[in-house]
Design a protein around this motif. Sequence first.
Motif, PDB file in Angstrom:
ATOM      1  N   ASP A  97      -6.679  -0.064  -7.218  1.00 16.93           N
ATOM      2  CA  ASP A  97      -6.088  -0.764  -8.346  1.00 16.93           C
ATOM      3  C   ASP A  97      -4.632  -1.033  -7.995  1.00 16.93           C
ATOM      4  N   GLU A  98      -4.407  -2.210  -7.388  1.00 20.44           N
ATOM      5  CA  GLU A  98      -3.092  -2.435  -6.798  1.00 20.44           C
ATOM      6  C   GLU A  98      -1.978  -2.573  -7.835  1.00 20.44           C
ATOM      7  N   LYS A  99      -2.345  -2.852  -9.082  1.00 21.72           N
ATOM      8  CA  LYS A  99      -1.303  -3.028 -10.097  1.00 21.72           C
ATOM      9  C   LYS A  99      -0.951  -1.716 -10.768  1.00 21.72           C
ATOM     10  N   ASN A 100      -1.707  -0.685 -10.490  1.00 23.37           N
ATOM     11  CA  ASN A 100      -1.493   0.583 -11.173  1.00 23.37           C
ATOM     12  C   ASN A 100      -1.305   1.714 -10.149  1.00 23.37           C
ATOM     13  N   GLN A 101      -0.469   1.461  -9.157  1.00 19.63           N
ATOM     14  CA  GLN A 101      -0.279   2.452  -8.109  1.00 19.63           C
ATOM     15  C   GLN A 101       0.817   3.445  -8.487  1.00 19.63           C
ATOM     16  N   ARG A 102       0.682   4.653  -7.968  1.00 16.30           N
ATOM     17  CA  ARG A 102       1.702   5.667  -8.225  1.00 16.30           C
ATOM     18  C   ARG A 102       2.960   5.362  -7.428  1.00 16.30           C
ATOM     19  N   PRO A 103       4.105   5.461  -8.080  1.00 15.66           N
ATOM     20  CA  PRO A 103       5.332   5.285  -7.301  1.00 15.66           C
ATOM     21  C   PRO A 103       5.498   6.432  -6.309  1.00 15.66           C
ATOM     22  N   GLU A 104       6.036   6.148  -5.139  1.00 19.25           N
ATOM     23  CA  GLU A 104       6.306   7.209  -4.159  1.00 19.25           C
ATOM     24  C   GLU A 104       7.800   7.310  -3.934  1.00 19.25           C
ATOM     25  N   LEU A 105       8.374   8.437  -4.334  1.00 20.92           N
ATOM     26  CA  LEU A 105       9.821   8.608  -4.259  1.00 20.92           C
ATOM     27  C   LEU A 105      10.215   9.615  -3.190  1.00 20.92           C
ATOM     28  N   PHE A 106      11.332   9.348  -2.557  1.00 17.06           N
ATOM     29  CA  PHE A 106      11.817  10.196  -1.457  1.00 17.06           C
ATOM     30  C   PHE A 106      10.630  10.428  -0.525  1.00 17.06           C
ATOM     31  N   ASP A 107      10.413  11.688  -0.043  1.00 15.44           N
ATOM     32  CA  ASP A 107       9.156  11.817   0.705  1.00 15.44           C
ATOM     33  C   ASP A 107       8.155  12.706  -0.017  1.00 15.44           C
ATOM     34  N   MET A 108       8.269  12.744  -1.364  1.00 18.01           N
ATOM     35  CA  MET A 108       7.334  13.556  -2.131  1.00 18.01           C
ATOM     36  C   MET A 108       6.024  12.809  -2.334  1.00 18.01           C
ATOM     37  N   GLN A 119      -2.592  15.399 -17.026  1.00 18.72           N
ATOM     38  CA  GLN A 119      -3.848  14.807 -17.458  1.00 18.72           C
ATOM     39  C   GLN A 119      -4.232  13.589 -16.596  1.00 18.72           C
ATOM     40  N   SER A 120      -3.294  12.676 -16.452  1.00 12.12           N
ATOM     41  CA  SER A 120      -3.614  11.451 -15.690  1.00 12.12           C
ATOM     42  C   SER A 120      -3.381  11.625 -14.192  1.00 12.12           C
ATOM     43  N   ASN A 121      -2.662  12.687 -13.830  1.00  6.67           N
ATOM     44  CA  ASN A 121      -2.255  12.932 -12.433  1.00  6.67           C
ATOM     45  C   ASN A 121      -1.274  11.891 -11.898  1.00  6.67           C
ATOM     46  N   HIS A 122      -0.811  11.026 -12.761  1.00  8.42           N
ATOM     47  CA  HIS A 122       0.122   9.993 -12.329  1.00  8.42           C
ATOM     48  C   HIS A 122       1.526  10.554 -12.127  1.00  8.42           C
ATOM     49  N   THR A 123       2.256   9.922 -11.216  1.00  9.21           N
ATOM     50  CA  THR A 123       3.682  10.216 -11.083  1.00  9.21           C
ATOM     51  C   THR A 123       4.365   9.449 -12.202  1.00  9.21           C
ATOM     52  N   VAL A 124       4.965  10.182 -13.154  1.00 15.53           N
ATOM     53  CA  VAL A 124       5.459   9.521 -14.359  1.00 15.53           C
ATOM     54  C   VAL A 124       6.978   9.447 -14.429  1.00 15.53           C
ATOM     55  N   GLY A 125       7.652  10.130 -13.511  1.00  8.34           N
ATOM     56  CA  GLY A 125       9.109  10.063 -13.538  1.00  8.34           C
ATOM     57  C   GLY A 125       9.713  10.662 -12.295  1.00  8.34           C
ATOM     58  N   VAL A 154      -4.560   6.180  -4.144  1.00  4.96           N
ATOM     59  CA  VAL A 154      -5.687   6.742  -4.891  1.00  4.96           C
ATOM     60  C   VAL A 154      -6.802   5.712  -5.065  1.00  4.96           C
ATOM     61  N   ARG A 155      -8.040   6.156  -4.844  1.00  6.09           N
ATOM     62  CA  ARG A 155      -9.220   5.328  -5.061  1.00  6.09           C
ATOM     63  C   ARG A 155     -10.049   5.960  -6.174  1.00  6.09           C
ATOM     64  N   ASP A 156     -10.604   5.124  -7.053  1.00  2.00           N
ATOM     65  CA  ASP A 156     -11.405   5.668  -8.143  1.00  2.00           C
ATOM     66  C   ASP A 156     -12.805   6.054  -7.656  1.00  2.00           C
ATOM     67  N   ASP A 157     -13.655   6.459  -8.620  1.00  3.38           N
ATOM     68  CA  ASP A 157     -15.017   6.900  -8.288  1.00  3.38           C
ATOM     69  C   ASP A 157     -15.800   5.851  -7.512  1.00  3.38           C
ATOM     70  N   PHE A 158     -15.416   4.590  -7.679  1.00  2.00           N
ATOM     71  CA  PHE A 158     -16.130   3.524  -6.976  1.00  2.00           C
ATOM     72  C   PHE A 158     -15.419   3.116  -5.687  1.00  2.00           C
ATOM     73  N   GLU A 170       0.832  -1.188   0.000  1.00  2.00           N
ATOM     74  CA  GLU A 170       0.000   0.000   0.000  1.00  2.00           C
ATOM     75  C   GLU A 170       0.879   1.254   0.000  1.00  2.00           C
ATOM     76  N   ARG A 171       0.434   2.278  -0.730  1.00  2.00           N
ATOM     77  CA  ARG A 171       1.141   3.557  -0.735  1.00  2.00           C
ATOM     78  C   ARG A 171       0.740   4.384   0.478  1.00  2.00           C
TER      79      ARG A 171
END
Lengths: 302, 415
Positions: free
Chosen positions: A159-170, B404-410, A151-155, A146-147
Amino acid sequence: MTDTDTSKINPLENEAIYIFREVAAQFEKPVLLFSGGKDSITLVRLAQKAFYPAKIPFPLMHIDTGHNFPETIEFRDRLVKELGLELIVRNVQDSIDEGKVKEESGRYASRNQLQTTTLLDAIEEFKFDACIGGARRDEEKARAKERIFSVRDDFGQWDEKNQRPELFDMLNGQIELGQNVRVFPISNWTELDVWSYIQKEQIEIPSIYFAHTRATFLRDGLIWSADDDVVYRDENEEVEERVVRFRTVGDMSCTAAVLSDASDISSVVQEIRDSSISERGARIDDKRSEAAMEKRKQQGYF
Amino acid sequence: MDVLKIATAGSVDDGKSTLIGRLLYDTKSLTSDKLEAIEKKSKQLGYDYLDFSLATDGLVAEREQGITIDVAHIYFSTANKSYIIADTPGHVEYTRNMVTGASTSQAAIVLIDARKGVIEQTNRHFFINNLLRIKTVIVAINKMDLVDFSEEKYNQIKSDFEALMSKRDYQDQNITFIPVSALKGDNVVNKSENTPWYTGKTLLDYLENTDQKDVYNTGTPRFPVQYVIRPKTEEFHDFRGYAGKVYGGELSVGDSVFVLPSQTKSKIKDIHFYDKKVQTASRRSSVLITLEDDVNISRGDMIVKENDLPTIDKQFTATISWMDSENLTTGKKYVVQHGVNKVLAKVSTIHHKINPDYSGVDETAETLKMNDIAKVSFKLNKPIFYDAFKTHRTNGSFILIDSQSNHTVGAGFIQ
């Protein structure tokens, strides 16, 4: 603090305070999901620290299953009053009455899963864009991925396979309208970290975390609270008084007690240190299958 | 209590998950219910040993395929330290996960299969750990049991790796070699009797003795303002405090400071941590600062020491790690999140792609694909206050967000 500098502060505490401040800065309508359990009580203390001398700039919300331990509810109301916080309560019973969810029946009936619907409805009702929770990565295998900003969608789905990477503490809290972010400030804490913090900070917690005498019965090698209104019990499951405490506090119907004579915080911390069973070992909701938590999380569970 | 974050990267078969499982088992961090589950599953799969990798591979897809896809976090502690392991997959298509795991870590374990020695993947792991300027790297030469605990083999791998080290950009890295067998437990937590020729520490012993002071790259103090606190109560009527985390060095009461971008001069009046006042805010602490003067400060501004200014500029060149399935191209616009500050950025030049295995650069690249690493220049719509990544790990790094996607891309490391 008698120290003249901040080098002795627990790094996990610094991290959690940082996360709370990011939530307040990046979101318009955050809410702290409060269950009355030790993790959410710890969150409240961390939030106080993050914003002092100002008040915590968001409300608490409790999704009440109606199957809570009465001690937890009393504690919740007292804490909110003492700290002058706003508390929102939404009831699973209402979701049942409205026909949105159906009560489970049988031996393992629990309202634990039903909470998800009530939670998602409340998020929509109040237009919350960030829901802060006390989940920890060490609790369970799916939660280990878990990050901190999840992020959770409208429902409300994960989506555990499409999570945003979290780098440093940003922390990237950019979302679209209708989406929301689940925030986990104590992601990196272990159960022992939480208990040690409660001890060090002298944080008050509900009495059921300490040893007490309780009417109980045994099932599947676990000790259950004998409260026949809430917890299903066979006639041959005999009630017996035992000295127990709870390590984790969920619903009465899905939280088992452990035999313990740890009656104060230092003996509880010692017991956790020596313990050989994991915290969620006493949660029947995870035992349903190996992937139980992952499946519930995909549906929007905390 | 000290907390040490460790990144591990490895391929499917080099025994990374087994090593982590072994660390958990030998430090008695696996609880009996977890251990029971591992025993049951190992038996089910027909193994005659305990498959500790089952302790870490979290998602259903991973259990099905027996591989690690995402970054998983694993926790254990000893009497004097808490450890957090960021476990990442090692394949080339997971370069972005390795970068992510390494970014939050202060130490790294590079695993090498003793039978295979230094392979292309080893180069990549080392390259990324070096790019991210991780100060402490442990090279665990694993599966020593399968090469008869051969000292010769160990020395050969060590010298191959040392050849690699000469190519590294960040020379200050502390690198240690340890011969282990994760499966059998040699030199992981307990000293092995099979390697009498090895006089160094076991893996855990080495981690235990790693001084926290040595794991951070220090720099000059930077205080990005996260949030402005104005209680507006009777007791704190005119209170205006700046909440944030101190990076690089420390700040003390009385320090003469500059507020960026306005470059207004002031002095630190008080430093608060919750309801206490302190003299000095040490590195990485989350504090609240008040200034002597009434300065207009908002989120994204930065408090720095006088005569110690970062670069203030509307352009920079950086090494970036691209993480999105949509390609990066020249002329495209992104949001740059630099700490807590956000600005709009345009890709002005892609200089070259860097092969993350020390095999050189590709100067013909016009777009970047997921997992590419490249040197790229950006133009910004507003100036930011940055340091070079090599002098300041925090103030020299940023993430790229697709608006657009709000994703962290790099992620990027400023030159």
